[in-house]
Design a protein around this motif. Structure first.
Motif, PDB file in Angstrom:
ATOM      1  N   ALA A  10     -25.639 -20.073 -82.676  1.00  0.00           N
ATOM      2  CA  ALA A  10     -24.285 -20.126 -82.130  1.00  0.00           C
ATOM      3  C   ALA A  10     -24.280 -19.846 -80.626  1.00  0.00           C
ATOM      4  O   ALA A  10     -23.519 -20.465 -79.879  1.00  0.00           O
ATOM      5  CB  ALA A  10     -23.387 -19.127 -82.851  1.00  0.00           C
ATOM      6  N   THR A  56     -27.631 -26.186 -78.973  1.00  0.00           N
ATOM      7  CA  THR A  56     -26.821 -27.280 -78.454  1.00  0.00           C
ATOM      8  C   THR A  56     -25.712 -27.596 -79.453  1.00  0.00           C
ATOM      9  O   THR A  56     -25.707 -27.108 -80.587  1.00  0.00           O
ATOM     10  CB  THR A  56     -27.687 -28.531 -78.251  1.00  0.00           C
ATOM     11  OG1 THR A  56     -28.187 -28.962 -79.526  1.00  0.00           O
ATOM     12  CG2 THR A  56     -28.860 -28.241 -77.320  1.00  0.00           C
ATOM     13  N   ASP A  57     -24.774 -28.418 -79.036  1.00  0.00           N
ATOM     14  CA  ASP A  57     -23.707 -28.819 -79.956  1.00  0.00           C
ATOM     15  C   ASP A  57     -24.291 -29.479 -81.204  1.00  0.00           C
ATOM     16  O   ASP A  57     -23.833 -29.237 -82.322  1.00  0.00           O
ATOM     17  CB  ASP A  57     -22.733 -29.776 -79.258  1.00  0.00           C
ATOM     18  CG  ASP A  57     -21.908 -29.086 -78.183  1.00  0.00           C
ATOM     19  OD1 ASP A  57     -21.811 -27.840 -78.227  1.00  0.00           O
ATOM     20  OD2 ASP A  57     -21.365 -29.793 -77.311  1.00  0.00           O
ATOM     21  N   GLU A  58     -25.302 -30.305 -81.002  1.00  0.00           N
ATOM     22  CA  GLU A  58     -25.923 -30.991 -82.139  1.00  0.00           C
ATOM     23  C   GLU A  58     -26.625 -30.003 -83.052  1.00  0.00           C
ATOM     24  O   GLU A  58     -26.539 -30.101 -84.294  1.00  0.00           O
ATOM     25  CB  GLU A  58     -26.921 -32.031 -81.613  1.00  0.00           C
ATOM     26  CG  GLU A  58     -27.522 -32.936 -82.694  1.00  0.00           C
ATOM     27  CD  GLU A  58     -28.699 -32.306 -83.423  1.00  0.00           C
ATOM     28  OE1 GLU A  58     -28.903 -32.620 -84.621  1.00  0.00           O
ATOM     29  OE2 GLU A  58     -29.410 -31.479 -82.807  1.00  0.00           O
ATOM     30  N   GLN A  59     -27.323 -29.025 -82.487  1.00  0.00           N
ATOM     31  CA  GLN A  59     -28.005 -28.028 -83.312  1.00  0.00           C
ATOM     32  C   GLN A  59     -27.014 -27.172 -84.083  1.00  0.00           C
ATOM     33  O   GLN A  59     -27.227 -26.869 -85.268  1.00  0.00           O
ATOM     34  CB  GLN A  59     -28.887 -27.139 -82.424  1.00  0.00           C
ATOM     35  CG  GLN A  59     -30.142 -27.830 -81.921  1.00  0.00           C
ATOM     36  CD  GLN A  59     -30.916 -26.974 -80.945  1.00  0.00           C
ATOM     37  OE1 GLN A  59     -30.326 -26.250 -80.116  1.00  0.00           O
ATOM     38  NE2 GLN A  59     -32.235 -27.044 -81.012  1.00  0.00           N
ATOM     39  N   ARG A  60     -25.926 -26.798 -83.445  1.00  0.00           N
ATOM     40  CA  ARG A  60     -24.922 -25.988 -84.152  1.00  0.00           C
ATOM     41  C   ARG A  60     -24.308 -26.766 -85.307  1.00  0.00           C
ATOM     42  O   ARG A  60     -24.110 -26.234 -86.404  1.00  0.00           O
ATOM     43  CB  ARG A  60     -23.837 -25.533 -83.171  1.00  0.00           C
ATOM     44  CG  ARG A  60     -24.306 -24.438 -82.217  1.00  0.00           C
ATOM     45  CD  ARG A  60     -23.128 -23.798 -81.505  1.00  0.00           C
ATOM     46  NE  ARG A  60     -22.539 -24.696 -80.517  1.00  0.00           N
ATOM     47  CZ  ARG A  60     -22.890 -24.733 -79.242  1.00  0.00           C
ATOM     48  NH1 ARG A  60     -23.843 -23.919 -78.786  1.00  0.00           N
ATOM     49  NH2 ARG A  60     -22.309 -25.559 -78.401  1.00  0.00           N
ATOM     50  N   ALA A  61     -23.995 -28.043 -85.067  1.00  0.00           N
ATOM     51  CA  ALA A  61     -23.394 -28.863 -86.117  1.00  0.00           C
ATOM     52  C   ALA A  61     -24.353 -29.087 -87.283  1.00  0.00           C
ATOM     53  O   ALA A  61     -23.940 -29.146 -88.446  1.00  0.00           O
ATOM     54  CB  ALA A  61     -22.946 -30.202 -85.536  1.00  0.00           C
ATOM     55  N   ARG A  62     -25.630 -29.180 -86.991  1.00  0.00           N
ATOM     56  CA  ARG A  62     -26.622 -29.473 -88.034  1.00  0.00           C
ATOM     57  C   ARG A  62     -27.086 -28.221 -88.777  1.00  0.00           C
ATOM     58  O   ARG A  62     -27.295 -28.259 -89.995  1.00  0.00           O
ATOM     59  CB  ARG A  62     -27.831 -30.171 -87.389  1.00  0.00           C
ATOM     60  CG  ARG A  62     -29.038 -30.346 -88.304  1.00  0.00           C
ATOM     61  CD  ARG A  62     -30.037 -31.325 -87.717  1.00  0.00           C
ATOM     62  NE  ARG A  62     -30.301 -31.065 -86.321  1.00  0.00           N
ATOM     63  CZ  ARG A  62     -31.283 -30.256 -85.880  1.00  0.00           C
ATOM     64  NH1 ARG A  62     -32.058 -29.626 -86.744  1.00  0.00           N
ATOM     65  NH2 ARG A  62     -31.479 -30.096 -84.583  1.00  0.00           N
ATOM     66  N   LEU A  79     -25.770 -24.697 -88.532  1.00  0.00           N
ATOM     67  CA  LEU A  79     -24.881 -23.602 -88.911  1.00  0.00           C
ATOM     68  C   LEU A  79     -24.261 -23.735 -90.303  1.00  0.00           C
ATOM     69  O   LEU A  79     -24.119 -22.718 -90.996  1.00  0.00           O
ATOM     70  CB  LEU A  79     -23.783 -23.427 -87.854  1.00  0.00           C
ATOM     71  CG  LEU A  79     -24.243 -22.770 -86.552  1.00  0.00           C
ATOM     72  CD1 LEU A  79     -23.102 -22.720 -85.544  1.00  0.00           C
ATOM     73  CD2 LEU A  79     -24.779 -21.360 -86.809  1.00  0.00           C
ATOM     74  N   PRO A  80     -23.867 -24.914 -90.758  1.00  0.00           N
ATOM     75  CA  PRO A  80     -23.263 -24.984 -92.094  1.00  0.00           C
ATOM     76  C   PRO A  80     -24.149 -24.400 -93.192  1.00  0.00           C
ATOM     77  O   PRO A  80     -23.675 -23.632 -94.047  1.00  0.00           O
ATOM     78  CB  PRO A  80     -23.028 -26.482 -92.295  1.00  0.00           C
ATOM     79  CG  PRO A  80     -22.818 -27.008 -90.906  1.00  0.00           C
ATOM     80  CD  PRO A  80     -23.777 -26.233 -90.069  1.00  0.00           C
ATOM     81  N   ARG A 138     -24.358 -20.596 -92.789  1.00  0.00           N
ATOM     82  CA  ARG A 138     -23.103 -19.934 -93.154  1.00  0.00           C
ATOM     83  C   ARG A 138     -22.957 -19.778 -94.656  1.00  0.00           C
ATOM     84  O   ARG A 138     -22.527 -18.730 -95.147  1.00  0.00           O
ATOM     85  CB  ARG A 138     -21.914 -20.724 -92.611  1.00  0.00           C
ATOM     86  CG  ARG A 138     -21.743 -20.691 -91.107  1.00  0.00           C
ATOM     87  CD  ARG A 138     -20.689 -21.700 -90.689  1.00  0.00           C
ATOM     88  NE  ARG A 138     -20.518 -21.791 -89.246  1.00  0.00           N
ATOM     89  CZ  ARG A 138     -20.175 -22.911 -88.611  1.00  0.00           C
ATOM     90  NH1 ARG A 138     -19.973 -24.035 -89.292  1.00  0.00           N
ATOM     91  NH2 ARG A 138     -20.038 -22.906 -87.300  1.00  0.00           N
ATOM     92  N   GLU A 144     -20.132 -15.061 -87.200  1.00  0.00           N
ATOM     93  CA  GLU A 144     -19.725 -15.691 -85.943  1.00  0.00           C
ATOM     94  C   GLU A 144     -18.411 -15.112 -85.441  1.00  0.00           C
ATOM     95  O   GLU A 144     -18.224 -14.931 -84.232  1.00  0.00           O
ATOM     96  CB  GLU A 144     -19.574 -17.195 -86.138  1.00  0.00           C
ATOM     97  CG  GLU A 144     -20.876 -17.948 -86.274  1.00  0.00           C
ATOM     98  CD  GLU A 144     -20.632 -19.419 -86.526  1.00  0.00           C
ATOM     99  OE1 GLU A 144     -20.490 -20.165 -85.540  1.00  0.00           O
ATOM    100  OE2 GLU A 144     -20.565 -19.807 -87.705  1.00  0.00           O
TER     101      GLU A 144
END
Length: 353
Positions: free
Chosen positions: A89, A93-99, A101-102, A105, A54
């Protein structure tokens, strides 16, 4: 344009080169067979390299994939980087990235993509139906990015689909993806609803496909560089009629042609990645990089095998692995003639810089 790596990109490349060089040995690759080297993947993730994508962008990912290609390391870095981290990324959506990406990564979740779109998958009420003949690294994946017949992007959990093992030319842990009313979630906008920084419209599918073509061109550059390095090392010590093969003019010319082809793949991949990171239209540049990866890539890996003489015919020799990867990559996401036709269409329509 400026292809000079940032400090972060250079640091990531050096770290990747060290880990891959230490762990992706001929013996470990032989033991891994056609599957992923799980311990190597864990080492790369522990070092934070997938998570760094990212920050270092597509150009940084290309640099990492070059190092992977040099040693033909059997890890899902390209697929997770493009179809997972960068796709979510950029278009999630914000929700998809939060759910999502961790897990991507830290490597606990692997992503892949059923690209390019073939029209084999249809979507209705958030459910997908169809079969994709083969998807790279599908057997390792937790998430699959699937384009439907209208080129809308959908994320599918691999556990919700039927995955059948498929063996490819290269050892990419591939599988056949069978969807039968499989639940999926939409990723990104419809075609033409998003735009590059220069104002040109592009859909999520086109953006991800261009990034994938660029990333896999970078991987091909590394495969070719590794094949050529092995050929140079071999011909420098292999003697014929009392002289090293490398002193023969025909050998030198063949190696020089392979070097120029490799550099062409590398520089076009760098340009496409730089344009993408800069928010510029990169569709044409990505097609150019993919064309070089296809046409020049197969020339280089054939040369690498040929310069090994009889040893190049040994299926257990390390150079043969480069040959297999190079031939797999030369047709993935479009063979040379297909890419050239697509690029010609873009130029004719005036849709590429």
């Amino acid at each position: 344009m400026d292809f000079t790596p940032t400090e972060e990109q250079e640091a990531a490349r050096e770290l990747a080169a060290r880990i891959l060089g230490d762990l992706s040995t001929h013996e470990r690759l032989t033991a891994a067979g056609g599957g992923t080297d799980a311990e190597l993947w864990k080492a790369l993730c522990a070092a934070g390299l997938p998570a760094a994508v990212e920050e270092i962008g597509l150009l940084g990912l290309v640099l990492l994939l070059e190092e992977q290609g040099r040693v033909t390391a059997q890890v899902p870095l390209a697929a997770t980087g493009v179809y997972g981290i960068l796709a979510v990324a950029r278009h999630g959506t914000d929700e998809q990235r939060a759910r999502l990406l961790p897990g991507l990564r830290d490597g606990t979740a692997v992503a892949t993509g059923a690209f390019p779109a073939t029209g084999a998958v249809t979507a209705r009420d958030g459910r997908l139906t169809g079969t994709v003949t083969w998807v790279p690294w599908l057997r390792d994946a937790a998430h699959v990015l699937v384009p439907d017949a209208d080129r809308a992007l959908w994320l599918v959990r691999a556990e919700d689909a039927v995955v059948e093992a498929v063996e490819l030319t290269a050892p990419w842990s591939a599988g056949r993806l069978v969807l039968d009313g499989t639940p999926a979630e939409r990723l990104g906008d419809a075609a033409g609803e998003s735009a590059y920084g220069d104002g040109s419209a592009v859909g999520a599918y086109e953006d991800v496909l261009a990034a994938a073509r660029t990333a896999f061109a970078g991987l091909q550059a590394g495969v070719c560089a590794g094949s050529l390095a092995r050929a140079v090392a071999y011909t420098s010590v292999r003697e014929q009629f009392g002289r090293p093969l490398a002193t023969r003019q025909a050998v030198q010319l063949r190696a020089a042609d392979a070097h120029m082809d490799t550099e062409a793949i590398r520089v076009t991949a760098y340009e496409a990645a730089w344009r993408s990171d800069a928010g510029l239209d990169c569709a044409g540049a990505a097609l150019t990089a993919a064309w070089w990866a296809s046409e020049a890539g197969k020339r280089v890996v054939h040369s690498g095998q040929h310069l090994h003489g009889g040893m190049g015919a040994d299926l257990d020799h390390p150079v043969h692995r480069h040959f297999l990867w190079g031939r797999q990559l030369d047709a993935y996401l479009g063979a040379g003639t297909e890419l050239l036709a697509e690029l010609g269409d873009l130029l004719a329509k005036g849709e590429t810089a």
